[in-house]
Write a protein that holds these residues in place. Structure first.
Motif, short mmCIF file in Angstrom:
data_model
loop_
_atom_site.label_atom_id
_atom_site.label_comp_id
_atom_site.label_asym_id
_atom_site.label_seq_id
_atom_site.Cartn_x
_atom_site.Cartn_y
_atom_site.Cartn_z
N LYS A 1 -3.39 2.87 -3.77
CA LYS A 1 -3.70 1.50 -4.19
C LYS A 1 -3.22 0.48 -3.17
O LYS A 1 -2.12 0.61 -2.64
CB LYS A 1 -3.03 1.19 -5.52
CG LYS A 1 -3.68 1.84 -6.69
CD LYS A 1 -2.97 1.38 -7.94
CE LYS A 1 -3.17 2.37 -9.06
NZ LYS A 1 -2.20 2.14 -10.13
N GLY A 2 -4.02 -0.53 -2.94
CA GLY A 2 -3.61 -1.67 -2.11
C GLY A 2 -3.49 -2.87 -3.01
O GLY A 2 -4.50 -3.43 -3.45
N LEU A 3 -2.25 -3.27 -3.34
CA LEU A 3 -2.00 -4.25 -4.40
C LEU A 3 -1.46 -5.58 -3.88
O LEU A 3 -0.61 -5.60 -3.00
CB LEU A 3 -0.92 -3.71 -5.34
CG LEU A 3 -1.31 -2.69 -6.39
CD1 LEU A 3 -0.05 -2.07 -6.98
CD2 LEU A 3 -2.15 -3.35 -7.48
N ILE A 4 -1.93 -6.65 -4.48
CA ILE A 4 -1.37 -7.98 -4.19
C ILE A 4 -0.39 -8.33 -5.30
O ILE A 4 -0.71 -8.18 -6.48
CB ILE A 4 -2.50 -9.04 -4.15
CG1 ILE A 4 -3.46 -8.75 -3.01
CG2 ILE A 4 -1.90 -10.44 -4.01
CD1 ILE A 4 -4.67 -9.66 -2.99
N PHE B 1 0.86 -1.18 0.00
CA PHE B 1 0.00 0.00 0.00
C PHE B 1 0.89 1.23 0.00
O PHE B 1 1.87 1.30 0.74
CB PHE B 1 -0.92 0.05 1.22
CG PHE B 1 -1.79 1.28 1.24
CD1 PHE B 1 -2.92 1.36 0.44
CD2 PHE B 1 -1.44 2.38 2.01
CE1 PHE B 1 -3.71 2.50 0.41
CE2 PHE B 1 -2.22 3.54 2.00
CZ PHE B 1 -3.36 3.59 1.20
#
Lengths: 323, 645
Positions: free
Chosen positions: A310-313, A304
């Motif tokens: 954005k909170g990305l995997i 993050f």
């Protein structure tokens, strides 16, 4: 699932969340033992979340004293300084945390994360570390993997307004909801050491720049034998040199790791509390998912950055070694 | 960490927080840690046990105390030198007027109901203060930024109406468990224990008019010298036996439906069967602890009781109400925290379900449906609170280019668990932020002024203390400062049809509706219309000129109030209920119902697309390096919203 039913008290307290994850998951939570090392702001958030959720026990490890800095984002430390006298930060936080949920056993253990034995680790189902060096991270993750018992391992760190979570659930089976049916899924995780050894050039192009930037800083701290976060802007020239070496060795463009991002990370000794809340919330949820075996967990990094929101995997595992 | 400029803005800011619940506790903590020094917090609620799993500033010992005050004290323990002002009060109180709002640099909402959200939206618009709005349900969450004249306001797009059911489905032809719950709660419970003067559809008049209301009303009264056990069995046999027989006599209804089975108490329980051990409960003097589960020895609320158990619970609950809570009878309303009421409603709904061949449910499940309990976990609230503070700091720095609306997803979309979206521009036809006149289609000679006030002014326009004017002629005013003649005059007006008002409201005329408290005024043009579709337009009035929310009667893709309460079933309810612990009502649509109740109820935010619903698609805009996502909306009209450039 077998096992005793929830008590009336548990049903009343956990009513709203049982409606989210079910009584089975709640029972599994109440039997899980969690070890947590490194009492920074993000960890305080994680602790709060899993103690509220109702895990069986939480054991805190951090012998360092309470400092001005540790007050920054850690709401588990009360303002009354007389409470810190001769006590570790883990002991101080333990007192606050106990109050959050009388049904959870919270304790503080003396000791150093890097020297935790496999005998101790074996008592736990989940291990979470923060603010430790590259070698400690690898070592603890490695020890967890050597045990016959499957232990979920997480590492988490916030610098400036950026956060990173690493997840290793080894071989994990879970159920997840898909449209109107529940399906089984199985995931294979690489260890931290395996994940960061994946050649950069084979990673997808649009991967979060934070992944590379964090690896550069981590490597820098390791070679300079600094503790995590002990950096300043004065380190930038050496960090840029290291970036060049790493990018050349890994055959990727240096533009993948912008100067501005490295500057932010070098300066970011203090955690930004809103990011602690976000990262700590996501990690708390992951721990609940892993224990309950309900819902598809993150594989295997989460980022993050408040700068873009954005909170990305990101899945960083070697496609050749994955089974 | 924040830049120096950000830190200065944070230190100098005066922040208003509305709500000290699930999101509020997390938000107050994160604001304090982030360096905010001057925070006001308003919440009228007191702490309950079911809050403690996520509202981490509260402890068991605080149950019953003010949320705002306890939250303040808890945060001062780790940040003793900041100013937190706690208001244990209703946000709709006239103390919190436009002048009050003007004192703040930003308003942050952590609310649980549509009504309060609309109220705050209006006042902060009038005061010119930006708003960060938020909501969570289970793992889903949403944070939106509202800046006057720059982004949409909270009300630019109407929220879907609460799930409602046709009266006849509830009274005669239930097909789902939720229908039985609505019947048990809104009809049977209300009839036996509620206000006797309220109209109630419990006794369906069969087509041949066999039962007159005068006659049947007596049936529900406890007769002089009647034994309480006999009374219970009489009620039981009437509603589950006789009424079903009566309904069965109408063959037309059952042509294409499974015929229900009448159930009499003697079928289920032997005549002299002793019901529970009342003496056990008699020792308890605390009314709140009176429970049939305790007296009948039923321990597990997650267990489904059989018909006999449900019958025992029903009779026992009825008896306990009369023996232990006699004083409250006649004034009770259903409350999900009232154990005995929940037991009664669960049992009644289950007996009815058994009669109609519908699967029975546990008390835990029934409570969720009847109380419309929104799933809530601490982690989503923590994440949402973090996002609110990030947006609030942008607003304080006047960094409007970078404000975002953010969705918390349960499953990643394009790798994202947290998905930022550019805010939408204001809706030019919004009656709140663009002051656009509305048109009301109505049959003026046949519509009571009261219906207009309740169904349009209060329920649709969300006004609490409305004034209605035609030219300079005052037709209606609400408020505490009215004198008796005025009150009587307005009361008399309420009973008239629109065209017979002292200044007739008919097609071609126009009226102005105002709520001075909300500083909102709205012009409504009247258009005469004779025919309305009873199913689609049950109110007999249609408000146009402002985009309508998707109607929610049978739309499965939309909110499923109360129907997905078991397990981790939240993910199919994607149009996000922007509500934390919201106690929305599951209402039977009845022309006689109290509509202020409905206006209080469920909300769902229309700004969310569901990747599982074909109606929604993502529009993905690939900008160089930094991509943003714009979601299409539930209905095509919503899709007209544009990105701010």
């Amino acid at each position: 699932m077998d096992g005793e039913e929830l008590t009336e008290q548990e049903t009343a307290l956990y009513d709203r969340q049982i409606r989210v994850w079910g009584a089975d998951a709640q029972r599994r939570l109440s039997k899980a033992h969690v070890l947590i090392g490194g009492m920074k702001g993000t960890i305080a958030e994680v602790c709060k979340n899993i103690v509220l959720a109702g895990v069986g026990s939480v054991t805190l490890v951090d012998d360092s004293p309470v400092t001005e800095e540790s007050l920054n984002a850690n709401f588990l430390i009360p303002s009354d300084e007389t409470l810190y006298e001769g006590r570790s930060i883990a002991e101080v936080c333990c007192d606050s945390l106990k109050d959050f949920n009388p049904m959870v056993h919270v304790s503080a253990e003396k000791g150093d994360l890097s020297s935790l034995s496999t005998e101790i680790l074996e008592k736990f189902d989940v291990v979470i570390v923060s603010g430790c060096s590259l070698s400690t991270k690898k070592a603890i993750n490695g020890k967890c993997r050597k045990l016959s018992k499957r232990i979920a391992f997480y590492s988490v760190d916030c610098r400036d307004s950026c956060g990173e979570i690493f997840v290793d659930l080894q071989d994990h089976s879970c159920t997840k909801k898909q449209v109107n049916e529940t399906v089984e899924c199985r995931l294979q995780y690489p260890s931290f050491e395996e994940a960061i050894a994946v050649p950069w050039k084979i990673l997808p192009k649009r991967i979060s720049k934070l992944y590379f930037a964090t690896r550069v800083i981590e490597r820098f701290e390791e070679t300079e034998t600094r503790t995590s976060g002990e950096t300043s802007l004065a380190d930038l020239p050496n960090v840029l040199k290291l970036r060049k070496e790493l990018c050349e060795a890994q055959c990727i463009s240096e533009s993948q790791i912008p100067d501005s991002l490295l500057e932010r990370l070098l300066l970011g000794k203090l955690e930004f509390p809103p990011v602690c809340a976000i990262i700590g919330g996501i990690l708390g949820q992951e721990v609940i998912k892993a224990i309950s075996c309900k819902g598809e967990p993150i594989k295997n990094f989460f980022y993050f950055d408040a700068a873009d929101g954005k909170g990305l995997i990101e899945d960083i595992s070697n496609p050749n070694s994955a089974s | 960490m924040a830049s120096q400029q950000q830190l200065d803005a944070i230190k100098g800011a005066k922040v208003l927080m509305v709500g000290a619940g699930g999101i509020g506790c997390e938000l107050l903590k994160t604001l304090a840690l982030s360096g905010f020094q001057d925070i006001h917090i308003i919440d009228m609620d007191t702490i309950e046990v079911s809050n403690l799993n996520r509202q981490f500033l509260f402890r068991q010992s605080h149950v019953g105390q003010s949320k705002a005050k306890v939250a303040r004290d808890a945060v001062l323990k780790f940040r003793p030198h900041i100013n937190i002002t706690a208001h244990h009060d209703n946000i709709k109180s006239s103390d919190f007027d436009v002048d009050f709002f003007k004192k703040f640099d930003v308003v942050l909402n952590g609310l649980d109901n549509l009504d309060a959200r609309r109220h705050v939206n209006r006042i902060r618009l009038a005061a010119g203060v930006p708003l960060v709005e938020s909501g969570t349900t289970g793992f889903l969450g949403q944070v939106a930024v509202h800046v006057k004249d720059r982004t949409e306001c909270y009300e630019c797009y109407p929220k879907p109406a609460p799930k409602s059911y046709p009266v006849c489905t509830i009274t005669s032809t239930p097909s789902k468990f939720v229908h039985c719950i609505v019947w048990a709660k809104d009809l049977l419970f209300a009839k036996l224990f509620g206000d006797k003067n309220q109209e109630n559809d419990l006794n369906v008049r069969s087509s041949d008019g066999a039962s007159s209301s005068e006659h049947t009303d007596d049936i529900f009264e406890l007769r002089n010298d009647e034994d309480i056990d006999c009374y219970g069995r009489r009620i039981y046999d009437h509603v589950f036996g006789y009424n079903i027989e009566l309904a069965l006599s109408n063959d037309e209804t059952w042509k294409n439906r499974t015929r229900p089975k009448p159930i009499y108490s003697s079928d289920v329980l032997s005549n002299n069967q002793q019901n529970g051990n009342l003496d056990k409960s008699c020792s308890s003097s605390d009314v709140a602890l009176v429970s049939t589960m305790a007296t009948l020895g039923l321990k597990n609320p997650q267990e489904v009781w059989n018909l006999a158990e449900n019958s025992k619970v029903l009779l026992e609950a009825l008896k306990l109400f009369f023996m232990k809570r006699q004083k409250e009878i006649g004034s009770l309303t259903f409350d999900k925290d009232d154990q005995l009421a929940v037991e009664f409603v669960t049992a009644a709904a289950n007996i009815r379900a058994a009669s109609f061949g519908i699967p029975l449910h546990s008390l835990f499940e029934a409570k969720g449906i009847a109380g419309n309990i929104v799933h809530a976990v601490a982690t989503t609230n923590a994440v949402v609170a973090g996002l609110i503070v990030i947006e609030a700091i942008k607003l304080l720095n006047k960094d409007l280019e970078n404000v975002r609306m953010t969705f918390c997803n349960e499953h990643p979309k394009r790798k994202m668990l947290l998905m930022p979206v550019e805010p939408f521009e204001p809706n030019k036809t919004c009656f709140v932020c663009s002051k656009t006149p509305l048109t009301l289609e109505v049959n003026a000679p046949h519509t009571k002024f009261r219906d207009f006030i309740e169904k349009v002014v209060r329920a649709k326009l969300g006004m609490n203390l409305p004034t209605v004017m035609k030219g300079h002629f005052l037709l209606y005013e609400d408020g505490n400062d009215l004198d008796e003649d005025e009150r009587q005059k307005y009361e008399a007006n309420l009973e008239k049809v629109l065209s017979k008002l002292p200044s007739p409201v008919i097609g071609g005329t126009s009226i102005v509706v105002e709520d001075l408290n909300q500083t909102l005024s709205c012009e409504i043009n009247i258009k005469q219309r004779e025919e309305f579709d009873e199913e689609k337009e049950p109110e007999g009035m249609v408000l146009i000129g402002w985009l309508q929310a998707p109607t929610d009667t049978e739309n499965k893709a939309s909110v499923q109030n109360g129907e997905s309460t078991s397990g981790a079933g939240t993910d199919q309810v994607m149009p996000l209920e922007i509500a934390e612990d919201e106690e929305a009502e599951v209402n039977a649509v009845s022309k006689k119902r109290n509509f202020s109740e409905i206006s209080n109820s469920s909300v769902s935010h229309p700004l969310t697309g569901n990747d599982k619903t074909s109606k929604n698609k993502e529009v993905i805009l690939e900008d160089e390096g930094d991509d943003l996502i714009v979601l299409d909306h539930l209905n095509s009209e919503m899709a007209k919203k544009k990105r701010l450039v």
